[in-house]
Design an enzyme around this catalytic site. Structure first.
Site, mmCIF file in Angstrom:
data_model
loop_
_atom_site.group_PDB
_atom_site.id
_atom_site.type_symbol
_atom_site.label_atom_id
_atom_site.label_comp_id
_atom_site.label_asym_id
_atom_site.label_seq_id
_atom_site.Cartn_x
_atom_site.Cartn_y
_atom_site.Cartn_z
ATOM 1 N N ARG A 163 0.862 -1.183 0.000
ATOM 2 C CA ARG A 163 0.000 0.000 0.000
ATOM 3 C C ARG A 163 0.896 1.229 0.000
ATOM 4 O O ARG A 163 1.533 1.531 1.005
ATOM 5 C CB ARG A 163 -0.853 -0.042 1.263
ATOM 6 C CG ARG A 163 -1.971 0.951 1.326
ATOM 7 C CD ARG A 163 -2.589 0.932 2.715
ATOM 8 N NE ARG A 163 -1.793 1.712 3.633
ATOM 9 C CZ ARG A 163 -1.654 1.456 4.937
ATOM 10 N NH1 ARG A 163 -2.239 0.426 5.470
ATOM 11 N NH2 ARG A 163 -0.911 2.241 5.710
ATOM 12 N N HIS A 194 -3.647 4.095 4.818
ATOM 13 C CA HIS A 194 -4.782 3.161 4.870
ATOM 14 C C HIS A 194 -6.048 3.871 4.399
ATOM 15 O O HIS A 194 -6.764 3.390 3.534
ATOM 16 C CB HIS A 194 -4.957 2.637 6.300
ATOM 17 C CG HIS A 194 -6.277 1.983 6.546
ATOM 18 N ND1 HIS A 194 -6.631 0.796 5.957
ATOM 19 C CD2 HIS A 194 -7.338 2.365 7.298
ATOM 20 C CE1 HIS A 194 -7.852 0.470 6.351
ATOM 21 N NE2 HIS A 194 -8.313 1.398 7.154
ATOM 22 N N TYR A 238 4.368 5.059 11.517
ATOM 23 C CA TYR A 238 4.628 3.648 11.802
ATOM 24 C C TYR A 238 5.488 2.932 10.767
ATOM 25 O O TYR A 238 5.873 1.794 10.981
ATOM 26 C CB TYR A 238 3.309 2.881 12.017
ATOM 27 C CG TYR A 238 2.310 2.969 10.880
ATOM 28 C CD1 TYR A 238 2.420 2.149 9.762
ATOM 29 C CD2 TYR A 238 1.248 3.870 10.927
ATOM 30 C CE1 TYR A 238 1.510 2.228 8.720
ATOM 31 C CE2 TYR A 238 0.327 3.957 9.902
ATOM 32 C CZ TYR A 238 0.461 3.137 8.799
ATOM 33 O OH TYR A 238 -0.437 3.213 7.772
#
Lengths: 342, 397
Positions: free
Chosen positions: B291, B295, B304
C-alpha cells in the site's frame, strides 16, 4: 386456533387430518416440512440439524426426506452459519438457520446486525436477504449457563430485522411458514420450555398476519401483555385471577419487531391498567418500549402506572435459582394486585 | 509446499536456524520478504520489465491485451489520485487509496468472467472498474450521499463491506449456492472471488469462511491483497506464517503471487477461477503487494513505517514495469501513452465535476428501503418526520 367448523374439510389435500393435536416442537417440524415441500429454495442449516434432527429434534427427519443439500449439518460456528446464509439468500435461496441455544447467538451477532439487517437498506432494495434465524430461547429447563437467555431485545433494537415469537402449536406451525415466506430477515424465537406442550393445529385454516398481536383472553380489570414462554404463565394467572373475581385480558404480542400495539392501546383504554410480562431483563428492553409507548398513547386512560414483571437485570442465574428469576403465576398476580391497588 | 526452512530468508547477521522453530528475525524476514516475496512467489514480469517464465503459470499475452491492462491500471490510479485530492479539498469525507495495488486488482478483475461473482472489501476500486462500474458510482459512499449506488446483481459485484472479513462468509455462502445450482463442473461454470486484506486474515469470519468453503467444496477464490500493513499493524502482527501457507491447514492450495505484476496476477487468478468452475476449488491467492499511500485519508503512515520501505517498493511499481515492457516489445508508442494519459485526465475531470454536483439525498432516504415488506411502526415514524420537515418554510429540503 378455532376448532374446525362443519364446512371445513376434515383432511387436507394429502389426506392428513386437518385438525391435529401437536406439540410446539412437532408443529414447527411440520411447518418447516410444509415450507420445504412448497419451495425448493428453502434450506435448513445449522449444527446437528441433519442426522440428529437438532438438539430439540425440531428438524427431525427433514434431512432423510430432503437430502443433505437442503438440510445442512454445518461446521460449529454461528457467524459461519449466518454469514453463509446471507450469501445463499442473495443467491436466491431461503435459508432457515438454527442456533442451538439463545446464548450462542452472540458469535453470529456481527453478521446479523452488520449484514443481515442492513443489506437491503444499503443497496436500496437491490438485495433482499430473506432468511430466518430460529432461536430456542428462555429458561425453565434446568440448563447450564448460556442455555436460558432471552436476547430478543438486541434484535428488536436493530432496524432491518423482524423479530417474532410463537407461544402455541398453531402459531408455531403457521408462523414459521410465514417467516420463511417473508422477504425480510426474521429472528424466530421459540419458547423452548414449551416445546412439548400440546395444542390443536388446523392445517387448512387461513392464518392471520404474522406481524400482529392477538388477544387470547378478554377481560375488564387489567391487561396483561406478553409473548413466548410467558403466554402460558399469563393465561394461567388470568385463570387463577378469575377464581378471585378479577377479569384479566391477555394479549400475545407474537411480533416483537414491528410491535403491533394497537390492540394493546385499545385494551388499556378499556381496563386502564397494564402489566407487561416477559422473562427478559427489564432495562432497555421490549417491556421498556411497551411501557413508554402505552404511557404516550394512553396517558389519560391509565388508572395506574404500567408495571412490569420480568427477569432481573442480572446474568441468568444457576438453574437451581431460575424459579426465583423467572416470572411465575404468583409474581404476575402480585403485580395485578399492585396495579389494582393504585 | 515448502518447509519453514525454505520460506525463511535469514540475513547475513541472523543466527543460524539450527532448530525446527525459526528465529523471530527469520519469521519476520519470511513474512515481509520485501525484496523478493519469497521463493514461491509467482512472477511473470520483473520490476525491470523483463518477461520471465514460470513452469505452472505462464501466459500468452498479445500486445493489445497488455495495452488494455496498462490502460486499466493508469485509469484506476488516476481515479484514485483524483478522489484522494477531492478528500483533501473537503469534497469527500474520507477516501481509501488503492495506490500501489493496481496490478493486483486489475489482474484479478480481468481474470473474471461476467457470470462470476465478486465480493469486495472497501479498497477494491480497481475490481469495480473491471466489473463495469463507473468510478463516479464509488463516490457516494465517501461523500456520504449513499452506501454504494451500483446494482450488485447486474454487475455481479457485491456492495463494499466495511466490517473487516464479513464478506468472506457471505462469499462462501454465495459460492455454495452456485454449487447447489449445478453451476460447477464444466467450462460453462461459475465461480466466486472474495477480496480481503492481510489484516482480515486475523478475523474469525475469514477462518470460518475457509472452513465452510473447504468442507462444502465451494467454487471460491480467496484473494488476499497482502499490502503489508493493516492500518499500522504489520503482517507479522497477523501471522507467524506466510499467509498463503495457511491454506494448507484448511485443505486447499495457497499461492503467493507478485501482486505488483499484472500478468502473474492475471495468470494465477484465471487458473484459480477455472479450477473453481471445474469443481476443484477453493483456492487462496496471496497477492504480495504494498500500500503506497495511507490506509485511508485519516491515517498517517509516517508514524509507523520507514521511508526506506516505501522507496524500496517504489522500484516495484506495477504500472512502470508494464510500460517498460510495452516499449521494449515495441507494442506501444508515445502516442499510445499520451492517449491513455489524456483519457485519464478526462475521467478525472468527470469525477471531479460529478463529485461536487452530487446532490444530497432527500431526507426520506433515511427511511427508504429499510425493509422489503414494510414496517408500520417505522412508516408512522417516517410520516411524522416528513410532516415535521414540511412544516418549515420552503417545505422538504
Amino acid at each position: 386456533m378455532a376448532a374446525p367448523t362443519m364446512d371445513r374439510p376434515a383432511t387436507d389435500d394429502a389426506g392428513v387430518p386437518a385438525v391435529q393435536t401437536l406439540t410446539i416442537a412437532k408443529a414447527l417440524n411440520n411447518g418447516l416440512r410444509a415450507s420445504m415441500e412448497a419451495n425448493p429454495k428453502v434450506i435448513v442449516m445449522g449444527e446437528d440439524v441433519g442426522k440428529l434432527g437438532g438438539v430439540f429434534r425440531i428438524t427431525d427427519g427433514l434431512q432423510k426426506d430432503f437430502g443433505e443439500q437442503r438440510v445442512l449439518d454445518t461446521p460449529l460456528a454461528e457467524s459461519g452459519i449466518i454469514g453463509t446464509a446471507v450469501g445463499l439468500a442473495i443467491r436466491g435461496y431461503r435459508p432457515v438457520c438454527e442456533i442451538q441455544f439463545d446464548g450462542f447467538i452472540f458469535p453470529g451477532f456481527d453478521q446479523i446486525v452488520s449484514q443481515v439487517a442492513k443489506l437491503h437498506f444499503r443497496t436500496q432494495g437491490r438485495l433482499k436477504v430473506p432468511m430466518v434465524i430460529r432461536v430456542p430461547f428462555g429458561g425453565g429447563i434446568g440448563a447450564v449457563e448460556h442455555h436460558s437467555e432471552s436476547p430478543e431485545s438486541y434484535f428488536a433494537h436493530t432496524a432491518g430485522l423482524k423479530v417474532v415469537s410463537c407461544s402455541n402449536p398453531a402459531d408455531a406451525y403457521w408462523m414459521i411458514q410465514q417467516a420463511i415466506d417473508c422477504d425480510d430477515p426474521v429472528l424466530f424465537f421459540e419458547p423452548k420450555r414449551r416445546y412439548y406442550e400440546k395444542g390443536q393445529v388446523d392445517t387448512t385454516a387461513s392464518p392471520g398476519p404474522l406481524f400482529a398481536s392477538r388477544t387470547l383472553r378478554t377481560g375488564r380489570d387489567v391487561t396483561l401483555v406478553t409473548y413466548g414462554p410467558m403466554v402460558r404463565t399469563s393465561l394461567d394467572a388470568a385463570a387463577a385471577a378469575e377464581e378471585e373475581g378479577r377479569s384479566l385480558e391477555v394479549i400475545d404480542l407474537r411480533s416483537l419487531s414491528p410491535l403491533d400495539l394497537a390492540p394493546v392501546y385499545e385494551s388499556v383504554r378499556r381496563t386502564g391498567r397494564l402489566v407487561v410480562v416477559t422473562e427478559a431483563p427489564s432495562e432497555s428492553s421490549i417491556s421498556s418500549e411497551i411501557a413508554a409507548k402505552v404511557q404516550q398513547e394512553c396517558f389519560y386512560s391509565l388508572q395506574a402506572p404500567v408495571l412490569r414483571v420480568t427477569g432481573f437485570d442480572t446474568p441468568y442465574p444457576p438453574s437451581k435459582l431460575e424459579e426465583e428469576f423467572l416470572p411465575d403465576l404468583d409474581r404476575v398476580l402480585h403485580a395485578v394486585d399492585r396495579s389494582l391497588a393504585w | 509446499m515448502s518447509s519453514p526452512e525454505e520460506w525463511t530468508h535469514p540475513g547475513p547477521d541472523a543466527a543460524p536456524a539450527t532448530a525446527a522453530t525459526p528465529t523471530a528475525e527469520q519469521v519476520i524476514a519470511g513474512l515481509r520478504a520485501t525484496d523478493e516475496g519469497g521463493a514461491d512467489l509467482v512472477q511473470l514480469l520483473t520490476p525491470e520489465g523483463e518477461r520471465v517464465q514460470h513452469p505452472d503459470f505462464d501466459i500468452d499475452i498479445t500486445g493489445e491485451e497488455l495495452r488494455g491492462l496498462y490502460r486499466d491500471m493508469v485509469l484506476v490510479r488516476r481515479v484514485d489520485r483524483e478522489a484522494n485530492a477531492l478528500q483533501r479539498k473537503g469534497e469527500l469525507g474520507i477516501w481509501v487509496p488503492l495506490l500501489g495495488q493496481e496490478a493486483a486488482q486489475i489482474g484479478a478483475g480481468r481474470a473474471m468472467r461476467p457470470e462470476d461473482m465478486a465480493f469486495p472489501s472497501y479498497r477494491e476500486h480497481g475490481i469495480a472498474w473491471t466489473r463495469g462500474i463507473k468510478p463516479t458510482d464509488l463516490l457516494g459512499i465517501f461523500r456520504g450521499t449513499d452506501m454504494g449506488t451500483w446494482d450488485p446483481v447486474e454487475h455481479r459485484f457485491h456492495p463494499y463491506t466495511i466490517v473487516i472479513g464479513n464478506q468472506v462468509l457471505n462469499a462462501a455462502g454465495y459460492a455454495m449456492g452456485q454449487k447447489f445450482d449445478g453451476k460447477v463442473g464444466d467450462a460453462d461454470g461459475e465461480a466466486t472471488i472474495c477480496f480481503f486484506g492481510d489484516g482480515a486474515t486475523s478475523q474469525g469470519d475469514v477462518h470460518e469462511g475457509f472452513v465452510w468453503a473447504a468442507v462444502y467444496d465451494a467454487p471460491l477464490v480467496f484473494f488476499c491483497q497482502n499490502n503489508q500493513w493493516a492500518i499500522s499493524e504489520p503482517t507479522e502482527r497477523q501471522s507467524r506464517l506466510p499467509l498463503y501457507q495457511r491454506a494448507r491447514g484448511y485443505g486447499f492450495p495457497g499461492i503467493r503471487v507478485d501482486g505488483n505484476d499484472v500478468l502473474a496476477t492475471l495468470a494465477v487468478t484465471r487458473w484459480a477461477l477455472e479450477e473453481c468452475r471445474q469443481g476443484n476449488g477453493p483456492i487462496l491467492i496471496e497477492a504480495f503487494t504494498y500500500r503506497m499511500d495511507a490506509h485511508t485519508t485519516s491515517d498517517d503512515p509516517s508514524r509507523y513505517r520507514l521511508s526506506d520501505e516505501l522507496e524500496l517498493w517504489k522500484l516495484k511499481d506495477p504500472i512502470e514495469r508494464v510500460k517498460v515492457h510495452l516499449v521494449k516489445q515495441q507494442w506501444a508508442d508515445q502516442e499510445f501513452f499520451e492517449s491513455v494519459e489524456a483519457e485519464a485526465e478526462q475521467i478525472a475531470i468527470e469525477l471531479r465535476e460529478y463529485c461536487v454536483t452530487l446532490p444530497d439525498p432527500p431526507a426520506g432516504r433515511i427511511f427508504s428501503e429499510v425493509y422489503a415488506e414494510g414496517n408500520p411502526v417505522l412508516e408512522a415514524q417516517r410520516d411524522e418526520f416528513l410532516a415535521y420537515h414540511a412544516g418549515f418554510a420552503g417545505g422538504e429540503h
